[in-house]
Motif scaffolding. Structure first.
Motif, PDB file in Angstrom:
ATOM      1  N   ARG A 206       2.613 -66.438  20.257  1.00 49.96           N
ATOM      2  CA  ARG A 206       2.539 -65.103  20.408  1.00 49.96           C
ATOM      3  C   ARG A 206       2.288 -64.936  18.438  1.00 49.96           C
ATOM      4  NH1 ARG A 206       7.129 -61.480  22.929  1.00 49.96           N
ATOM      5  NH2 ARG A 206       6.234 -59.699  21.956  1.00 49.96           N
ATOM      6  N   THR A 328      -8.679 -61.404  40.313  1.00 52.17           N
ATOM      7  CA  THR A 328      -7.466 -61.091  41.418  1.00 52.17           C
ATOM      8  C   THR A 328      -7.876 -61.538  43.005  1.00 52.17           C
ATOM      9  OG1 THR A 328      -6.926 -60.253  39.374  1.00 52.17           O
ATOM     10  CG2 THR A 328      -6.100 -59.805  41.869  1.00 52.17           C
ATOM     11  N   SER A 383      -1.258 -59.837  42.580  1.00 56.43           N
ATOM     12  CA  SER A 383      -1.528 -58.861  42.180  1.00 56.43           C
ATOM     13  C   SER A 383      -0.721 -58.218  41.473  1.00 56.43           C
ATOM     14  CB  SER A 383      -1.927 -57.422  43.523  1.00 56.43           C
ATOM     15  OG  SER A 383      -2.683 -58.394  43.896  1.00 56.43           O
ATOM     16  N   ALA A 384       0.505 -57.920  41.216  1.00 57.47           N
ATOM     17  CA  ALA A 384       1.525 -58.128  40.464  1.00 57.47           C
ATOM     18  C   ALA A 384       1.182 -59.009  38.604  1.00 57.47           C
ATOM     19  CB  ALA A 384       2.414 -58.013  40.326  1.00 57.47           C
ATOM     20  N   PHE A 385       1.042 -60.215  39.190  1.00 61.91           N
ATOM     21  CA  PHE A 385       0.726 -60.698  38.129  1.00 61.91           C
ATOM     22  C   PHE A 385      -0.851 -60.849  37.479  1.00 61.91           C
ATOM     23  CE2 PHE A 385      -1.127 -64.743  36.243  1.00 61.91           C
ATOM     24  CZ  PHE A 385       0.354 -65.011  35.480  1.00 61.91           C
ATOM     25  N   ASN A 387      -2.428 -57.855  37.274  1.00 58.64           N
ATOM     26  CA  ASN A 387      -2.195 -57.035  36.441  1.00 58.64           C
ATOM     27  C   ASN A 387      -2.006 -56.808  35.276  1.00 58.64           C
ATOM     28  OD1 ASN A 387      -3.799 -55.902  39.327  1.00 58.64           O
ATOM     29  ND2 ASN A 387      -1.924 -54.494  39.398  1.00 58.64           N
ATOM     30  N   TRP A 388      -0.536 -57.848  35.449  1.00 60.86           N
ATOM     31  CA  TRP A 388       0.193 -57.749  34.217  1.00 60.86           C
ATOM     32  C   TRP A 388      -0.729 -58.583  33.169  1.00 60.86           C
ATOM     33  CZ3 TRP A 388       1.394 -62.295  32.386  1.00 60.86           C
ATOM     34  CH2 TRP A 388       1.956 -62.422  30.807  1.00 60.86           C
ATOM     35  N   TYR A 389      -1.465 -59.607  33.531  1.00 60.27           N
ATOM     36  CA  TYR A 389      -2.453 -60.989  32.573  1.00 60.27           C
ATOM     37  C   TYR A 389      -3.520 -59.910  31.778  1.00 60.27           C
ATOM     38  CZ  TYR A 389      -4.759 -64.670  30.832  1.00 60.27           C
ATOM     39  OH  TYR A 389      -5.693 -64.694  30.330  1.00 60.27           O
ATOM     40  N   ASN A 390      -4.316 -58.671  33.314  1.00 52.98           N
ATOM     41  CA  ASN A 390      -5.159 -57.797  32.096  1.00 52.98           C
ATOM     42  C   ASN A 390      -4.777 -57.186  31.714  1.00 52.98           C
ATOM     43  OD1 ASN A 390      -8.200 -57.140  32.851  1.00 52.98           O
ATOM     44  ND2 ASN A 390      -7.173 -55.941  34.239  1.00 52.98           N
ATOM     45  N   ALA A 391      -3.702 -56.668  31.626  1.00 52.41           N
ATOM     46  CA  ALA A 391      -3.313 -55.320  30.425  1.00 52.41           C
ATOM     47  C   ALA A 391      -2.820 -56.211  29.290  1.00 52.41           C
ATOM     48  CB  ALA A 391      -1.498 -54.826  31.135  1.00 52.41           C
ATOM     49  N   ARG A 392      -2.617 -57.351  29.300  1.00 50.03           N
ATOM     50  CA  ARG A 392      -2.250 -58.050  28.192  1.00 50.03           C
ATOM     51  C   ARG A 392      -3.617 -58.781  27.601  1.00 50.03           C
ATOM     52  NH1 ARG A 392       2.358 -60.158  26.767  1.00 50.03           N
ATOM     53  NH2 ARG A 392       0.597 -61.861  25.646  1.00 50.03           N
TER      54      ARG A 392
END
Length: 398
Positions: A206, A328, A383-385, A387-392
């Protein structure tokens, strides 16, 4: 004035209530809701009537009863004589999650390698990758499972003639008999160093991204992470006196003794799921790379970057925005396709819980309901994981 008011009333006739789109929409929704509630009520009443006719008590009281059957692979301590149907559910769930998790990792690695190979300038590499994709994705998954199980693993040597893999153990048609690690007293220090290495790698990664965004300077995050995740635990492992021993299998007349066993059903399912899904992931990766404008490659080469760094630092990060959404779906398909394990008697959730446990208890509604909710939960978590990774991975506008 009276004549004017009358003329206004005549010029604007009143609209019927049902001709109002809002009112009509509400009426349709209420009617649909009533129909759905009635169908659900009628279905539940019919279910209870059929259960009563067959003298089957509804409820989840069976969960605590003794199961009384063996399971060939269990990541938990399981006893045929003492374990309950609740333990059967947990064993099946862990077997499903384990094969899905490992299968996702293998399929992703294979898919990325094959997808990139599909775009290679080398004719042989490109042709082999194309043949793999067109062959594996056009054969039904169930046939993949049968080929690996009956056509490959069942043809391995008999237990008395087990193939010696050296430090990796023994291999025969009963499975892979691998060395079993036995942690000693101070092994927790190595495990703690491994966790610390992962946390530090995340923090450094990071920091390196923020530093590169501000200054443009790159940091060797990969090698730093490699040193922290592998090097640091290895040093602690040496300092603490090698606190890990292995129980190696020994060949016997009927089957090897010692070590740990990876059953052939698990290997067949893992190979079939990963190789089949990798063919679809390869096409997703290829499409994602082709979606990136060629000008990005030309600009990278103009700056002096070679093909490898261009692909790793420029093309793949941009292609991931296109790759992740369909990726996904493939992860979800792999998890749900693991239910085909019942075809070769791998003890997953469908086989031991929705199969054997259902046949013994007759609690079809409860068991199938739990099984469906379990797969639904796994799919929603995946899907939630993603989607989170896609947003990042999404582009950040400045």
């Amino acid at each position: 004035m009276a004549l004017q008011d009358v003329s206004q009333d005549v010029g604007q006739p009143k609209v019927a209530i049902f001709n109002d789109p809002k009112v009509r929409g509400w009426v349709y929704q209420v009617v649909l809701l009533v129909a759905i509630v009635y169908l659900v009520y009628a279905g539940v009443q019919n279910m209870f009537a059929n259960l009563a006719a067959q003298n089957i008590a509804s409820g989840f009281g069976f969960i605590g009863r003794n199961a009384g059957f063996a399971i060939s692979q269990s990541l938990l301590e399981y006893s045929q004589a003492e374990s309950s149907y609740g333990k059967v559910y947990m064993v099946g769930l862990l077997n499903t999650v384990s094969i899905a998790f490992i299968g996702v990792i293998l399929a992703t690695v294979m898919g990325f390698i094959i997808g990139i190979s599909r775009l290679s300038h080398n004719f042989v590499v490109r042709s082999v990758a194309t043949i793999y994709v067109e062959t594996f994705r056009n054969i039904p998954l169930l046939l993949h499972i049968f080929i690996w199980y009956f056509g490959v693993l069942r043809l391995l040597p008999q237990p008395k003639d087990s193939a010696n893999l050296g430090l990796l153990g023994l291999l025969n048609n009963r499975g892979w008999f691998a060395p079993k690690p036995i942690p000693q007293e101070l092994f927790f220090l190595t495990a703690a160093a491994f966790v610390v290495g992962i946390v530090l790698t995340f923090v450094i990664s990071r920091w390196a991204r923020q530093r590169q965004g501000k200054t443009g300077q790159q940091f060797p995050t990969f090698f730093a992470g490699l040193g922290l995740i592998i090097g640091l635990p290895f040093v602690i492992f040496l300092i603490s006196g090698l606190p890990l021993v292995f129980d190696y299998p020994v060949a016997g007349a009927f089957r090897p003794k010692g070590g740990m066993t990876v059953i052939p059903e698990f290997m067949a399912m893992l190979l079939a799921l990963s190789s089949y899904t990798a063919a679809f992931i390869a096409e997703i990766v290829r499409a994602g790379i082709l979606a990136v404008d060629k000008g990005q490659t030309e600009a990278s080469h103009a700056l002096g970057l070679r093909s490898g760094p261009t692909l790793r630092l420029v093309i793949i990060p941009q292609a991931m925005r296109v790759i992740i959404p369909p990726l996904t779906s493939q992860y979800l398909n792999l998890t749900k396709n693991s239910s085909l394990a019942v075809a070769i008697a791998y003890p997953d959730l469908v086989s031991v819980f929705a199969g054997t446990a259902l046949n013994q208890t007759g609690q079809a509604v409860e068991i199938l309901g739990m099984t469906m909710l379990t797969y639904l939960g796994l799919s929603l978590l995946t899907s939630a994981f993603m989607n989170w990774y896609n947003a990042r991975m999404a582009l950040v506008e400045r």
